[in-house]
Structure formats: structure tokens, C-alpha cells
Design a protein around this motif. Structure first.
Motif, PDB file in Angstrom:
ATOM      1  N   SER A  48      16.123  20.349 -19.724  1.00 13.17           N
ATOM      2  CA  SER A  48      16.362  21.052 -20.978  1.00 13.17           C
ATOM      3  C   SER A  48      16.254  20.059 -22.124  1.00 13.17           C
ATOM      4  O   SER A  48      16.846  18.975 -22.084  1.00 13.17           O
ATOM      5  N   SER A  49      15.497  20.412 -23.152  1.00 16.62           N
ATOM      6  CA  SER A  49      15.221  19.453 -24.231  1.00 16.62           C
ATOM      7  C   SER A  49      16.447  19.136 -25.073  1.00 16.62           C
ATOM      8  O   SER A  49      16.444  18.161 -25.825  1.00 16.62           O
ATOM      9  N   ASP A  50      17.516  19.944 -24.971  1.00 21.64           N
ATOM     10  CA  ASP A  50      18.708  19.642 -25.759  1.00 21.64           C
ATOM     11  C   ASP A  50      19.696  18.752 -25.010  1.00 21.64           C
ATOM     12  O   ASP A  50      20.847  18.617 -25.400  1.00 21.64           O
ATOM     13  N   SER A  51      19.226  18.129 -23.923  1.00 16.99           N
ATOM     14  CA  SER A  51      20.081  17.202 -23.177  1.00 16.99           C
ATOM     15  C   SER A  51      19.455  15.811 -23.151  1.00 16.99           C
ATOM     16  O   SER A  51      18.228  15.673 -23.120  1.00 16.99           O
ATOM     17  N   ALA A  63      11.310  31.589 -19.711  1.00 19.80           N
ATOM     18  CA  ALA A  63      10.959  30.294 -20.306  1.00 19.80           C
ATOM     19  C   ALA A  63      10.452  30.483 -21.735  1.00 19.80           C
ATOM     20  O   ALA A  63      10.757  29.679 -22.625  1.00 19.80           O
ATOM     21  N   HIS A 102      11.427  23.850 -18.934  1.00 16.06           N
ATOM     22  CA  HIS A 102      11.983  23.260 -17.716  1.00 16.06           C
ATOM     23  C   HIS A 102      12.261  24.319 -16.649  1.00 16.06           C
ATOM     24  O   HIS A 102      12.307  24.004 -15.451  1.00 16.06           O
ATOM     25  N   ARG A 103      12.421  25.580 -17.045  1.00 16.23           N
ATOM     26  CA  ARG A 103      12.630  26.648 -16.074  1.00 16.23           C
ATOM     27  C   ARG A 103      11.431  26.762 -15.126  1.00 16.23           C
ATOM     28  O   ARG A 103      11.580  27.075 -13.943  1.00 16.23           O
ATOM     29  N   GLU A 153      12.238  27.306 -23.066  1.00 16.11           N
ATOM     30  CA  GLU A 153      12.677  26.318 -22.079  1.00 16.11           C
ATOM     31  C   GLU A 153      11.655  26.135 -20.957  1.00 16.11           C
ATOM     32  O   GLU A 153      11.762  26.740 -19.886  1.00 16.11           O
TER      33      GLU A 153
END
Length: 550
Positions: free
Chosen positions: A405-408, A480, A487-488, A485
Motif C-alpha cells: 500500500s502506497s500510504d505505508s 484496485a 498492491h491488491r 491500490e
């Protein structure tokens, strides 16, 4: 039976129940499309839907009663073996083996189109990402956005959206001046200015500029010459790096053009006329707190120069004038303040703030031998895209950056990414694809072909599991896109790969020894190739190759 076929069947049952007076649902409330999902436990069936809960209010009926009406009609659909009502009104649907197995053939027939739909058709999206300043190589944060942004664009396109990939070329402002001073100092053999840029790349560009223009140091304004030529060379290098990373943009938008063509001035006058700019302390301010920002923003500074936000507002207006319905900005971790700011600017212009979306990407750290890498051979101060690709290759770099996830914040272990083992997630998925191709080659050598197809033959437990996760793939793409997202997709490919490896260990496509070739062998080849197709489709969305051999 594919998820789409089951969804259409449920929609038909709803319409028939309404026509028969069994349900009192207004026509406008009846969905033309509805989603079915895999339940968390396979004990609850193959598919589940909460449509009865969604229709309870417009129908004025208890959701369980709606579910019971649908239960009887769904049970009569060919291929459906059982329908249960659970809890307040969930419908759990079990299909027979033959209906489940049909998915393998449907995937082969759909090919690269499997998983796509037209849910976002008619939506024009401007997706701006990377947009690194042309003052140095792309660092890891920009590299992450290159991988995530390009994958997101591809995923949007699977949903029918019209996507424009855009790079905002920051060629206006102080950072460009500092870059030019750094190049000039290097050409003179002087140390970099205190606020300048260092690294071997500055020396390389300075030498290239000097070689192309031998008398540049004697020019009337050598700094301006280094500015123009140096920025062009740096940006050409950035574009080449991105291209080699598999990322190309449809539009390279020059920030400076907003000032040169008067767009910023014109916009500021428009905002003044609207009453959304006010004068205070010799500056002009945007009343952005009226539109949800945490504070008003200076748009024209007291010295008369436009603040950075002036260009941002003009740029958003430019995008809207070009006909984009949704403008998505993918920005770094230090740009949290831009979320409310850009939405407020859109609202102040009389536009819909929901046409602006800001996605924030967090930091990336590379770890080798348990120790974070901090320095670049080329940039000197930060690790760059070229550094990462040189160590692990483009496939592993793109996959590893897109699977979180790009927010991590993420730590990428280079020791893992260089391993050719199942511990390495990109190897795990690519190896599954390569294995499907090897099985196909072995089948051809043994005379097994995709001729006959008997869906009921796919009855082994591992086949049921494999068909289930293949059936989830279209829904994963939809989610996604909806949640922005990518990453899904990566994580689901790993689930498919795991299910495939377990099936490979339990079920043979080619017969043993002198055993005759049967329709079971032929049908399993369809399933094998269906897995290869879905893995190839998903890897393509991540910009990662699907190797034939490994």
C-alpha cells in the motif's frame, strides 16, 4: 459459471420477482449490475451477495424476506446446486462442479481481456505522478510513484477509463536557479554552492554542457546558458530512466508555460473578481478556509511574485479546461498539506472539489545485509532508480514497489529480491507462470491438446480452490481501481500462484507412463493455461514480464 454470469442471473431474478409482485422495489432501485464475492470461508458456498440488505430500504421489506424470495428463484438457475440465507439476509450460493469449471474455458476464450469491464467507461482521468524536479536523478520515492502510478493507470484502463499519464515538469522557481549555479560552479572547478546540488551527475552534466558549447564560460550570462542546457540534459536523462523502467508519459507539462502564456495572471484576476482573493499585509490571500483548508494561503506574495500555489491552481484549471473529469495527483510524503489546499482551490474556482484527488506516497528504504542503504554512486546523497534497477532488475523493482500500500513506509530487502526462491515474491509469481508454460510444453510433447473440455472433471479440492481464486480476479481489479491500490493485484497474483503450485503437486495434466490420454487430461490443460493467462494479465498490469522459462 463466471461471476459476471451469476451477477446477471441474480439481476434477472430480481426483475422477475418485482414483475411478479413478490418484491415491491421501485424500478430505479433495481440494479442493472451487482457484485458477488467469495465468502471468507468456503463452507459458506462459492459466492455471496448482500443485495437483499441493499434493497431493504427502497423495498420497505425485511432483508431476510427479500433473500428468501430470491433464494427460491436462484435455486432454479442451471449450475446452481444450493442457495442458503444467512444472518440478516446474506445469500450464499454454491455452484456445481461443472458450472465452476466452465470458468477455465471462459478465461481462455477471453484471453487478455479477462478481468476487464466498462465500469469506468466515459471517465477521463488525468493521472499525474513522479513529476520529479529536473535537478537530479529520480530518487526512491519517485521510483515508487513510477511503479505505482503506471500500474494504476493500467488498472484504470481495464475498467474502461480514458487515462492520460502526465508528468509536471518543474522548470520554474528557485530549485532550477540552484541547479544552474551548481553546474556553473562545477564547470569552473569550484565547490558546489552552499544551497546547491552535489553528486557525480552534476559534474557529468557540466562537462556535457561545456563540450557542447565550448565558449559557455565567456557567455554574457553563463548561468542562464547552464540553466537551459543543463535542465534539458537532466530531463532527457530522467525520461530515459523512466522509459527503461517501463514508464512513459502521454503529456510532459511545463510549469513555466503557465507563467509564460499568462495563465497564472488571468486566473488570479478571475479569483479576485470572484471575491475569493483578499489583500492583507501587502499580499493576496486565497480564502481557502472557507472551503475546508486549515488556513488561508498566500497566492501573491508581498513582493508581487506569485507563490507556488498560484501555479498549482492554474495547473488544475488547465487540466479541467482540457476536459478531464478527475485529476489525480500522486505526491510524496512531504505534501500532506496539498490535499486540502488543492481541493479548496478547486472549490474557490467554482468547481467540484471531488474532481481533485491527492494520493500520498510514503518513504522507501533499501536494506542490504540488514543495513539500510543511504548513498548513491551517482547522486551522492540519495539512492536512485538506477541504483535499485542495477541491483535487482526492473521486474523485481517494479513488483516490490507495487505490492505494498502506497500510504505505508516500506523496507525492501535486497537480499530477498535477488534470491531465486519462493521467498522472493516476484520470483514466486513469475515461476508459477513459467511453470504453466512448461506444463503446456510437456503436454504438447505427450499429445495432450485443448480439444475436449469436461468442466465436471475439475472436481479435485485443489481445482475448486484454484477456480475460486481465478474467479476473484475481476473483482480484485475493480477494487484496485476503486481504492487506487495496485498492491491488491500483486497480492492476489501471489494467492493464485500458491493455489496453482498446490494443484500442480496434486493433479497431473499429462498421463503417467503408458496411461491413455483422457478428457480429464485435456480439461486440466485448459485449467493450466487459464492460470497462465491470468498471471500474465496481472503481471502486465504491474509492468512486470511473464517469462516462458525460468
Amino acid at each position: 459459471m463466471t461471476p459476471e454470469e451469476l451477477s446477471a442471473a441474480i439481476a434477472t431474478c430480481l426483475q422477475e420477482a418485482a414483475d411478479a409482485g413478490e418484491l415491491t422495489v421501485p424500478a430505479e432501485a433495481l440494479p442493472k449490475e451487482l457484485r458477488v464475492e467469495r465468502p471468507k470461508s468456503r463452507e459458506h458456498g462459492d459466492w455471496a451477495t448482500n443485495i437483499a440488505l441493499q434493497l431493504a430500504k427502497p423495498a420497505g421489506m425485511a432483508p431476510r424476506r427479500i433473500a428468501e424470495v430470491l433464494q427460491g428463484r436462484l435455486a432454479e438457475i442451471p449450475g446452481v446446486s444450493k442457495v442458503d440465507v444467512a444472518g440478516p439476509g446474506f445469500l450464499n450460493i454454491t455452484v456445481d462442479a461443472a458450472a465452476a469449471g466452465e470458468l477455465a474455458k471462459a478465461i481462455i476464450e477471453s484471453g487478455a481481456a479477462y478481468g476487464t469491464n466498462r465500469g469506468m467507461a466515459g471517465t477521463r482521468i488525468n493521472l499525474e505522478f513522479v513529476s520529479a524536479n529536473p535537478t537530479g536523478p529520480i530518487h526512491l520515492g519517485g521510483t515508487r510513484w513510477a511503479a505505482v502510478g503506471d500500474s494504476l493507470a493500467r488498472i484504470f484502463q481495464t475498467q474502461g477509463a480514458d487515462v492520460t499519464r502526465e508528468y509536471y515538469f518543474n522548470d520554474h522557481g528557485n530549485q532550477i536557479d540552484r541547479f544552474a549555479r551548481s553546474l556553473l560552479a562545477s564547470a569552473k572547478g569550484e565547490p558546489a554552492p552552499e544551497d546547491g546540488y552535489g553528486g557525480a551527475y552534476i559534474e557529468d552534466i557540466a562537462k556535457e554542457v561545456t563540450a557542447g558549447c565550448p565558449g559557455i564560460l565567456e557567455a554574457e550570462d553563463p548561468q542562464e546558458e547552464f540553466r537551459a542546457r543543463g535542465v534539458a540534459l537532466m530531463f532527457a536523462s530522467i525520461r530515459e530512466s523512466l522509459h527503461e523502467f517501463g514508464v512513459d508519459f502521454d503529456v510532459y507539462f511545463h510549469e513555466n508555460s503557465l507563467f509564460e502564456d499568462g495563465a497564472v495572471e488571468k486566473l488570479l484576476e478571475q479569483l479576485k473578481a470572484s471575491g475569493n482573493l483578499y489583500a492583507k499585509d501587502g499580499a493576496w490571500w486565497l480564502n481557502s478556509t472557507d472551503y475546508g483548508d486549515d488556513k488561508d494561503r498566500v497566492v501573491i506574495k508581498s513582493d508581487g511574485h506569485a507563490a507556488y500555489i498560484a501555479g498549482d491552481i492554474a495547473y488544475f484549471k488547465n487540466k479541467r479546461d482540457r476536459g478531464f473529469d478527475l485529476c489525480i495527483y500522486m505526491l510524496g510524503a512531504d505534501h500532506h498539506g496539498y490535499v486540502a489546499r488543492l481541493k479548496a482551490a478547486a472549490a474557490a474556482m467554482g468547481d467540484d472539489a471531488n474532481r481533485v484527488e491527492v494520493l500520498i506516497g510514503q518513504m522507501v528504504n533499501l536494506v542490504k545485509d540488514g543495513v539500510p542503504l543511504r548513498m548513491s554512486k551517482r547522486a551522492g546523497t540519495v539512492v536512485t532508480m538506477e541504483d535499485l534497477v542495477e541491483i535487482v532488475g526492473t521486474d523485481a523493482a517494479r513488483y516490490s514497489l507495487a505490492r505494498f500500500s502506497s500510504d505505508s513506509n516500506i523496507d525492501i530487502d535486497l537480499d530477498v529480491l535477488t534470491k531465486r526462491s519462493n521467498e522472493n515474491p516476484v520470483f514466486y509469481v513469475q515461476y508459477a507462470h513459467a511453470r504453466t508454460r512448461a506444463v503446456g510444453r510437456n503436454a504438447a510433447a505427450a499429445g495432450v491438446e485443448r480439444t475436449a473440455f469436461d468442466a465436471s472433471a475439475l472436481s479435485h479440492a485443489t481445482e475448486s480452490e484454484l477456480l475460486a481464486v481465478l474467479g476473484q480476479y475481476p473483482g480484485v481489479l475493480t477494487q484496485a481501481a476503486a481504492f487506487r491500490e495496485p498492491h491488491r493485484v500483486a497480492r492476489h497474483l501471489e494467492v493464485i500462484a500458491g493455489a496453482y503450485h498446490r494443484w500442480y503437486d496434486a493433479c497431473r495434466v499429462t498421463p503417467m507412463g503408458e496411461e491413455p490420454i483422457t478428457d480429464v487430461n485435456r480439461t486440466r490443460l485448459w485449467l493450466n493455461d487459464a492460470v497462465g493467462q491470468v498471471l500474465a494479465n496481472g503481471l502486465s498490469l504491474l509492468g512486470v514480464s511473464a517469462p516462458e522459462r525460468m
